[in-house]
Design an enzyme around this catalytic site. Structure first.
Site, PDB file in Angstrom:
ATOM      1  CB  ILE A 174      74.377  18.850  62.009  1.00  0.00           C
ATOM      2  CG1 ILE A 174      74.252  18.272  60.592  1.00  0.00           C
ATOM      3  CG2 ILE A 174      73.755  20.231  62.104  1.00  0.00           C
ATOM      4  CD1 ILE A 174      75.077  18.988  59.545  1.00  0.00           C
ATOM      5  CB  ALA A 216      78.630  24.720  43.033  1.00  0.00           C
ATOM      6  CD  GLN A 245      80.954  37.037  61.006  1.00  0.00           C
ATOM      7  OE1 GLN A 245      80.997  38.229  60.706  1.00  0.00           O
ATOM      8  NE2 GLN A 245      79.877  36.482  61.542  1.00  0.00           N
ATOM      9  CD  GLU A 246      82.196  28.160  58.705  1.00  0.00           C
ATOM     10  OE1 GLU A 246      82.346  26.957  58.993  1.00  0.00           O
ATOM     11  OE2 GLU A 246      81.554  28.539  57.697  1.00  0.00           O
TER      12      GLU A 246
END
Length: 375
Positions: free
Chosen positions: A155, A176, A239-240
């Site tokens: 993380i 999911a 966007q990432e």
């Protein structure tokens, strides 16, 4: 001047580069040794307007993704890939801005914009990376709220994080489609952090494991709708992935400029390194490839700023940029000879830092699967 940026973007770039030169570059080597970026830097970045650039006012600075791209590129070109501003501003904050309630936005976004609180996203687990349906972290209803249990790993901003968006399963039978997002604040009973993980690169970017031991959350800790996390994550990956591609390209351009300077100054066998045809050809290849990449990424950036960038093109952007970055940085390091392996020169750090970009945000293999489905 690249046509994708307006005058206000270029003016902002000058401001960002000054901040990096004054507040980051002189101390970056120390932070690399310490394995963490001080929280005080984030408050300074907030004061200077480098955080949440693309988040609408009044909770953010009211710019667009062009302003965010300026910050991303300036840090990468300065060989500071370990500064986790983009995770905070371009991943965590957009989740809150897009899916949060007015109360959630007011509670957290202004403090993120000021740098008072640092954000992280907790999705990856020891046994679940790209395969989201394999997530074992569970959130179950408990009265008016939730009980959260599980473990996350790798993380970014984890040690410094004051706010974490956590992916958890609220209905395991749905796979999911049974995933939800929760917002967990530092200091919440049952929420713990592991020691910083030892990585081969990006040392100053604090990375750790997070532990959730039957954490009691209120009803308003749920971000967006229950069971909608898979859709949310999919929407934000565009966007990432573009942000990661921009980092890779700017890093490559910065190191190419440094390598050319080195090749002009360094002598071997009585000649400058750049006077050898092989060296010039390597630099020429790097310049040609990086220029072609830049044209493509600027088009992707323009499309994203107008809301037209699709997921497949974003996947191609990240795949092309990170793979090319890895290949060319390896060639550039070779030009330095043994000095390329020494910490005295930035190429070695850039080379090691770049390796992670082909993994997070969707591995190159996952991206090839996405692009391959177009046939």
């Amino acid at each position: 001047m690249r046509s994708v940026f307006r005058d206000d973007h270029e003016q902002f770039r000058v401001q960002v580069e000054r901040f990096i030169a004054a507040e980051i570059a002189p101390y970056y080597a120390q932070w690399e040794r310490e394995g963490i970026t001080p929280r005080a830097l984030w408050r300074k970045a907030g004061e200077a307007g480098l955080l949440n650039c693309a988040i609408a006012a009044p909770h953010g600075l009211g710019g667009d993704f062009g302003h965010a791209a300026v910050v991303i590129e300036a840090l990468a070109r300065a060989n500071c890939l370990g500064i986790g501003f983009s995770i905070h501003s371009d991943m965590v904050a957009p989740y809150l801005a897009a899916f949060g309630t007015a109360g959630q936005q007011q509670k957290w976004l202004p403090r993120m914009t000021s740098g008072e609180i640092i954000g992280a996203v907790a999705m990856t687990e020891p046994g679940a990376g790209s395969d989201l349906k394999a997530v074992t972290t569970r959130a179950r209803r408990a009265g008016d709220g939730w009980r959260l249990s599980g473990q996350k790993t790798f993380i970014t901003n984890g040690v410094n994080a004051g706010l974490v968006i956590v992916l958890a399963s609220t209905n395991p039978d749905l796979g999911a489609r049974g995933l939800s997002l929760f917002v967990v604040e530092e200091g919440t009973p049952g929420f713990g952090k592991g020691a910083p993980l030892a990585k081969i690169g990006q040392h100053s970017q604090d990375t750790c494991e997070l532990f959730f031991d039957d954490v009691q959350l209120s009803a308003d800790a749920l971000l967006g709708e229950e069971g909608a996390a898979f859709e949310y994550v999919t929407r934000k990956l565009t966007q990432e992935r573009l942000a990661i591609a921009l980092r890779a390209a700017a890093s490559l351009e910065g190191q190419l400029a440094d390598a050319a300077t080195y090749a002009k100054a360094r002598k071997a066998f009585g000649r400058r390194v750049i006077d050898f045809q092989h060296s010039r050809f390597k630099l020429a290849d790097a310049l040609a490839k990086s220029t072609m990449l830049r044209v493509f990424l600027d088009d992707c950036l323009a499309r994203h700023m107008s809301g037209e960038l699709d997921a497949v093109t974003a996947a191609m952007a990240k795949l092309n940029a990170t793979e090319l970055q890895g290949q060319v940085l390896d060639d550039l390091l070779q030009l330095y000879g043994g000095y390329g392996y020494m910490s005295e020169y930035g190429i070695g750090r850039a080379w090691a830092d770049a390796r992670a970009l082909r993994i997070f945000g969707g591995t190159s293999e996952i991206l090839r699967e996405i692009v391959g489905k177009q046939f």
